[in-house]
Scaffold this motif. Structure first.
Motif, PDB file in Angstrom:
ATOM      1  N   ARG A 574      -9.638 -22.083   8.259  1.00  0.00           N
ATOM      2  CA  ARG A 574      -8.764 -21.684   7.177  1.00  0.00           C
ATOM      3  C   ARG A 574      -7.643 -21.522   8.129  1.00  0.00           C
ATOM      4  N   THR A 575      -6.481 -21.388   7.314  1.00  0.00           N
ATOM      5  CA  THR A 575      -4.933 -20.952   7.985  1.00  0.00           C
ATOM      6  C   THR A 575      -4.524 -19.565   7.160  1.00  0.00           C
ATOM      7  N   ILE A 576      -4.397 -18.305   7.822  1.00  0.00           N
ATOM      8  CA  ILE A 576      -4.145 -17.343   7.718  1.00  0.00           C
ATOM      9  C   ILE A 576      -2.642 -16.722   8.268  1.00  0.00           C
ATOM     10  N   LYS A 577      -1.843 -16.422   7.341  1.00  0.00           N
ATOM     11  CA  LYS A 577      -0.719 -15.860   8.277  1.00  0.00           C
ATOM     12  C   LYS A 577      -0.644 -14.234   7.579  1.00  0.00           C
ATOM     13  N   PHE A 578       0.023 -13.466   8.717  1.00  0.00           N
ATOM     14  CA  PHE A 578       0.160 -12.181   8.180  1.00  0.00           C
ATOM     15  C   PHE A 578       1.683 -11.854   8.192  1.00  0.00           C
ATOM     16  N   PHE A 579       2.028 -11.222   6.913  1.00  0.00           N
ATOM     17  CA  PHE A 579       3.466 -11.000   6.592  1.00  0.00           C
ATOM     18  C   PHE A 579       3.426  -9.437   6.630  1.00  0.00           C
ATOM     19  N   PRO A 580       4.769  -8.940   6.934  1.00  0.00           N
ATOM     20  CA  PRO A 580       5.035  -7.432   6.825  1.00  0.00           C
ATOM     21  C   PRO A 580       5.180  -7.145   5.384  1.00  0.00           C
ATOM     22  N   GLY A 581       4.641  -6.183   5.054  1.00  0.00           N
ATOM     23  CA  GLY A 581       5.090  -5.665   3.763  1.00  0.00           C
ATOM     24  C   GLY A 581       3.938  -6.218   2.686  1.00  0.00           C
ATOM     25  N   ARG A 582       3.986  -5.658   1.638  1.00  0.00           N
ATOM     26  CA  ARG A 582       3.071  -6.138   0.462  1.00  0.00           C
ATOM     27  C   ARG A 582       3.799  -7.522  -0.175  1.00  0.00           C
ATOM     28  N   LYS A 583       3.112  -8.508  -0.380  1.00  0.00           N
ATOM     29  CA  LYS A 583       3.568  -9.786  -0.643  1.00  0.00           C
ATOM     30  C   LYS A 583       2.722 -10.260  -1.851  1.00  0.00           C
ATOM     31  N   LEU A 584       3.138 -11.402  -2.723  1.00  0.00           N
ATOM     32  CA  LEU A 584       2.555 -12.043  -3.516  1.00  0.00           C
ATOM     33  C   LEU A 584       1.660 -11.158  -4.747  1.00  0.00           C
ATOM     34  N   ALA A 585       0.188 -11.295  -4.703  1.00  0.00           N
ATOM     35  CA  ALA A 585      -0.522 -10.506  -5.430  1.00  0.00           C
ATOM     36  C   ALA A 585      -0.301  -9.138  -5.339  1.00  0.00           C
ATOM     37  N   TYR A 586       0.262  -8.477  -4.047  1.00  0.00           N
ATOM     38  CA  TYR A 586       0.452  -7.080  -3.662  1.00  0.00           C
ATOM     39  C   TYR A 586       1.712  -6.487  -3.767  1.00  0.00           C
ATOM     40  N   GLU A 587       2.589  -7.612  -4.122  1.00  0.00           N
ATOM     41  CA  GLU A 587       4.042  -7.080  -4.511  1.00  0.00           C
ATOM     42  C   GLU A 587       4.177  -5.998  -5.356  1.00  0.00           C
ATOM     43  N   PRO A 588       4.822  -4.931  -4.853  1.00  0.00           N
ATOM     44  CA  PRO A 588       5.111  -3.859  -6.046  1.00  0.00           C
ATOM     45  C   PRO A 588       5.857  -4.561  -7.235  1.00  0.00           C
ATOM     46  N   LYS A 589       5.270  -4.077  -8.493  1.00  0.00           N
ATOM     47  CA  LYS A 589       6.017  -4.715  -9.638  1.00  0.00           C
ATOM     48  C   LYS A 589       7.051  -3.973 -10.181  1.00  0.00           C
ATOM     49  N   TYR A 590       6.755  -2.882 -10.161  1.00  0.00           N
ATOM     50  CA  TYR A 590       7.447  -1.895 -11.002  1.00  0.00           C
ATOM     51  C   TYR A 590       8.467  -0.712 -10.247  1.00  0.00           C
ATOM     52  N   CYS A 591       8.640  -1.102  -8.731  1.00  0.00           N
ATOM     53  CA  CYS A 591       9.349  -0.177  -8.089  1.00  0.00           C
ATOM     54  C   CYS A 591      10.174  -1.034  -7.027  1.00  0.00           C
ATOM     55  N   GLU A 592      11.227  -0.614  -6.540  1.00  0.00           N
ATOM     56  CA  GLU A 592      11.756  -1.217  -5.414  1.00  0.00           C
ATOM     57  C   GLU A 592      10.992  -1.200  -4.249  1.00  0.00           C
ATOM     58  N   LYS A 593      11.484  -2.149  -3.329  1.00  0.00           N
ATOM     59  CA  LYS A 593      10.642  -2.371  -1.856  1.00  0.00           C
ATOM     60  C   LYS A 593      11.145  -1.127  -1.392  1.00  0.00           C
ATOM     61  N   HIS A 594      10.535   0.290  -1.748  1.00  0.00           N
ATOM     62  CA  HIS A 594      10.713   1.379  -1.133  1.00  0.00           C
ATOM     63  C   HIS A 594      10.258   1.458   0.352  1.00  0.00           C
ATOM     64  N   ARG A 595      10.613   2.669   1.115  1.00  0.00           N
ATOM     65  CA  ARG A 595      10.391   2.768   2.327  1.00  0.00           C
ATOM     66  C   ARG A 595       9.052   2.913   2.889  1.00  0.00           C
ATOM     67  N   SER A 596       7.984   2.687   2.399  1.00  0.00           N
ATOM     68  CA  SER A 596       6.483   2.607   3.033  1.00  0.00           C
ATOM     69  C   SER A 596       6.197   1.287   3.260  1.00  0.00           C
ATOM     70  N   GLU A 597       7.001   0.470   2.807  1.00  0.00           N
ATOM     71  CA  GLU A 597       6.576  -1.100   3.162  1.00  0.00           C
ATOM     72  C   GLU A 597       6.191  -1.234   4.588  1.00  0.00           C
ATOM     73  N   HIS A 598       6.828  -0.668   5.503  1.00  0.00           N
ATOM     74  CA  HIS A 598       6.548  -0.915   6.930  1.00  0.00           C
ATOM     75  C   HIS A 598       4.975  -0.621   7.321  1.00  0.00           C
ATOM     76  N   ASN A 599       4.322   0.166   6.442  1.00  0.00           N
ATOM     77  CA  ASN A 599       2.754   0.446   6.424  1.00  0.00           C
ATOM     78  C   ASN A 599       1.934  -0.610   6.365  1.00  0.00           C
ATOM     79  N   PHE A 600       2.508  -1.666   5.597  1.00  0.00           N
ATOM     80  CA  PHE A 600       1.569  -2.513   4.895  1.00  0.00           C
ATOM     81  C   PHE A 600       1.876  -3.752   5.621  1.00  0.00           C
ATOM     82  N   MET A 601       0.698  -5.007   5.548  1.00  0.00           N
ATOM     83  CA  MET A 601       0.756  -5.977   5.946  1.00  0.00           C
ATOM     84  C   MET A 601      -0.196  -6.962   5.248  1.00  0.00           C
TER      85      MET A 601
END
Length: 824
Positions: A574-601
């Motif tokens: 399989r092919t998996i790519k790692f993206f910084p922040g919360r993406k797609l199903a994990y994208e924050p829905k009800y808040c801005e891309k606040h300042r903890s995004e750098h903690n996530f991949m």
């Protein structure tokens, strides 16, 4: 009253529909998924060309075919034409008008096969090519289109006046709302058909009473409504039987703002539904999910999928044993109470929990009672489909005495989930439950609660793992006393499952090997220590990347900035790519891309089924939480997380490594108690080395410090983020703790966001005269605002599980409070 409501529901179910809507809805979903894999049809030149082919070729061919008394055989509609035809039919009044104006009759879909049904297209292709030799049947979606098709279409004798480009844009987001697996389940769809008939019955009653009301569907109803409209002749006949006219499907409005058409329409529909049928309009799995997540790429990654087959027999997949759990989404409301003791004084609420807490839901929550408070309060949460929900009726004193009396438990009752979900028999229930008195006294009329609960179909629960670092070993200790090898004094990383059981330990090991008297060869390895004590080499550094699990997987680092922004790639079958922040199903829905995004991949898989990517795992590099949706991703994901953490340490970011000694315990299992704690966000900069510097630094054991590709942002700290956003007459965001995110959004006359805990996130969206978001804890507010229905509608109490600002690893229930002003 209940007898009348049951009568109305039975009358609604008598509505006859001349289409097998369950089977048709499944085909409908299959087609929408195929279109979503070809998103060039959502906009741009490919769509314009498709509209031209639809007008110039497909509709004339369809007209000729349907007019023939002896048709040559069934037709297979070309894929791109089918998409335009699909969107055209979803305005049934306009479609009828266009067809009658151009061809004298409504062009139906009878004897027509979908392009995704696998039916042979040869016969249709021969007819098409004979009629339109200059426009081949097979259409290449990716080719360039130099000619101006708009001018070409406007010069055509027959073309629809309906704005098909705008119609396509309005329908493009619909698939995301109905794409979850339970939507394709027979039992769920059968319930949706029954609710669709109820929806039509309400419109019929309004027509009989000359009531003008904009009725707005939930998404299960809307899916069936769309499916019905795709059969234009049957739809026209069925709706004329019910309403005396073809029912218009108005999808022009998308504004979900309070007081707008969708908002008031949905509120009115909800109130009328519940008064007419005596059952809740909301339904688990059928509500608004929030806006469609931002794509990680605008170009489908097809080159990654050629010739790759999944090898499910990999022995490494079995090196750890994780419990197999199911999960359901639950919506719960306490509708009423009866037979209260005479002279009772005090306010009432209901406390509920699982009698035997499970690994997903282990909280206790309070709900108001609609009939007593006049406020609708619906709780959304996830749990395992086992055991019982336990309810306690609690009375709170309302006296003004300085010493308040302790709350009194009047009685308790329970509802067995297994009666409905093992096996699945019903997905919703509303009934009176008798309470067992807390005192044990026998009374003539037991107090009863009217409880309404709705479930989704049980589905595999994601695995939630925690990686923590124990105290370093003493320099004199030797865990791996193997000849010719050495180990730096480093800590072990313990992998703990959601029950607190340690399933694996990992260590990064540097080793040297003397090769025939030559200089030592420097190697770097990841050693896994199983629960049994067995040790295995799980990964080793080779040249420019890592080889995992005996070369079944390889972890590569981007040597230059990628077009889509990914920074690592895990390749195997399989092919998996790692993206910084919360993406797609994990994208924050009800808040801005606040300042903890750098903690996530986010780990995103690309495949033929998901050429634009599907999120399969989320890593919280600060807390060490690892959430994985797919079984096959568990082992390679754990190893990759461990390696990435080591790389980030070299870049100066060590937020992940929690030392047991610092936390006052030697036992990693004790730290599992903090599973739901994201902790305070610090002002950190994550540096990821670029080019070959990263690889060289790993090989040499140096720290990577290159600036290219760095992810930098400030933390939420203890502040309320960007404020409480238009909080009028509100209690504000007092006590937001570790970051209220983007505030409490448009909270008017609300109790505010008091005590949001570790991340209230995007606020409580459009909560009017509500009790606010007090005590949201670490699961976040979850986004109380939102809309519903494919035509749009307000459904202020929906929350998408897994997407509140801080609940990536939370097992807390998601409570949302609803305004009585919505009248729902």
């Amino acid at each position: 009253m209940e007898v009348e409501q049951e009568f109305e529901w039975n009358e609604a179910q008598k509505i006859e529909i001349n289409v097998d809507l369950v089977a048709a809805a499944k085909r409908h979903l299959q087609f929408l998924a195929a279109v979503d894999r070809n998103r060039c049809l959502y906009d741009g030149p490919a769509l314009e060309r498709a509209i031209y082919r639809y007008n110039a070729c497909w509709l004339p061919l369809l007209s000729k075919h349907s007019a023939s008394q002896i048709p040559e055989g069934p037709l297979v509609v070309p894929f791109e034409c089918e998409w335009v035809w699909h969107c055209h039919r979803l305005n049934p009044v306009q479609y009828k008008s266009d067809c009658e104006a151009l061809y004298g009759r409504v062009l139906d879909n009878s004897n027509i096969f979908s392009s995704v049904q696998g039916t042979c297209q040869r016969h249709t292709e021969e007819i098409w090519n004979r009629l339109f030799p200059e426009e081949p049947y097979n259409f290449n979606l990716t080719r360039a289109f130099p000619e101006n098709v708009s001018e070409k279409l406007s010069g055509s004798e027959k073309y629809t006046r309906y704005d098909l480009v705008s119609a396509v844009k309005r329908q493009s987001p619909f698939f995301y709302q109905v794409s979850r697996p339970h939507m394709n389940n027979d039992l769920f769809l059968e319930g949706a058909v029954a609710r669709y008939k109820g929806f039509l019955h309400l419109i019929k009653r309004n027509k009989e009473k000359s009531i003008r009301r904009f009725c707005v569907p939930t998404y299960d109803i809307d899916l069936i409504w769309h499916t019905h409209q795709l059969h234009p002749v049957s739809y026209g006949k069925d709706l004329n039987e019910v309403l005396g006219k073809v029912l218009e499907h108005d999808d022009m409005d998308s504004d979900r703002t309070k007081g707008k058409k969708l908002d008031t329409g949905f509120s009115g529909t909800t109130k009328q539904w519940e008064e007419t049928f005596g059952r809740r309009y909301w339904r688990a799995g059928a509500m608004y999910r929030g806006s469609t997540p931002s794509p990680v790429t605008t170009t489908p990654c097809l080159s990654y999928m050629i010739g790759k087959e999944v090898d499910a027999s990999n022995e490494f997949q079995k090196i750890i044993q994780l419990p197999q759990r199911k999960v359901v989404e639950v919506l719960l409301e306490i509708v009423g109470v009866r037979n209260l003791p005479e002279g009772h004084k005090g306010s009432l609420c209901v406390s509920f929990c699982k009698r035997q807490p499970d690994a997903i839901f282990n909280a206790s929550r309070n709900l108001s009672i609609l009939s007593e408070s006049g406020k609708k309060q619906v709780c959304s949460f996830e749990c395992e489909p086992t055991g019982e929900l336990l309810f306690e009726l609690i009375s709170h004193s309302t006296s003004n005495l300085p010493i308040k009396r302790a709350p009194k438990v009047l009685g308790s009752t329970s509802l067995s989930l297994q009666d409905f979900l093992a096996p699945v028999s019903e997905l919703s229930v509303e009934k009176w439950l008798e309470l067992l008195p807390s005192s044990g006294a026998v009374i003539s009329k037991p107090i009863s609660l009217r409880v309404s609960v709705s479930f989704t179909i049980p589905s595999p629960a994601p695995h939630l793992l925690h990686m923590i670092c124990s105290r370093p070993f003493l320099k004199s200790s030797c865990l791996f006393p193997l000849p010719g090898m050495f180990r730096h004094t480093k800590s072990l990383a313990h992998v703990i499952d959601e029950t607190g059981v340690e399933v694996l330990s990992l260590q990064m090991r540097d080793s040297s090997q003397d090769k025939a008297g030559e200089n030592c060869i420097h190697r770097k390895e990841v050693i896994g220590i199983m629960a049994s004590g067995e040790t295995r080499t799980l990964a080793e550094f080779v040249g420019t990347g890592w080889s995992l699990m005996d070369s079944h997987w390889s972890l590569q680092f981007q040597k230059k900035s990628s077009d889509d922004g990914h920074i690592f790639e895990l390749a195997g079958n399989r092919t998996i790519k790692f993206f910084p922040g919360r993406k797609l199903a994990y994208e924050p829905k009800y808040c801005e891309k606040h300042r903890s995004e750098h903690n996530f991949m986010t780990a995103v898989e690309f495949s033929m089924e998901d050429p634009y990517g599907k999120a399969v795992a989320l890593f919280n590099l600060k807390s060490g939480i690892f959430k994985v949706l797919e079984e096959w991703m568990v082992v390679p994901g754990i190893i990759a997380t461990f390696i990435l953490t080591d790389i980030f340490k070299k870049g100066g970011y060590d937020g992940f490594a929690v030392n047991c000694e610092d936390m006052g315990t030697d036992s990693p299992t004790e730290i599992i108690k903090g599973f739901g704690e994201e902790g305070k966000s610090a002002n950190l900069t994550t540096s990821i080395a670029s080019e070959v510097e990263l690889n060289e630094d790993i090989a040499k054991g140096n720290g990577a410090t290159a600036e290219n590709g760095s992810l930098s942002s400030g933390g939420c700290g203890g502040a309320c983020g960007s404020g409480c956003g238009n909080a009028l007459k509100s209690g504000g965001c007092g006590g937001c703790g570790a970051g209220c995110g983007s505030g409490c959004g448009n909270m008017v006359k609300s109790g505010g966001c008091g005590g949001c805990g570790a991340g209230c996130g995007g606020g409580c969206g459009n909560m009017v005269k509500s009790s606010g978001c007090g005590g949201c804890g670490s699961s976040g507010c979850g986004g109380c605002g939102g809309g519903c229905g494919g035509c749009g509608a307000k459904f202020a109490y929906e929350n998408k599980p897994g997407n509140s600002c801080a609940d990536e690893h939370s097992k807390e229930t998601k409570e949302v409070f609803i305004s009585e002003a919505l009248a729902v």
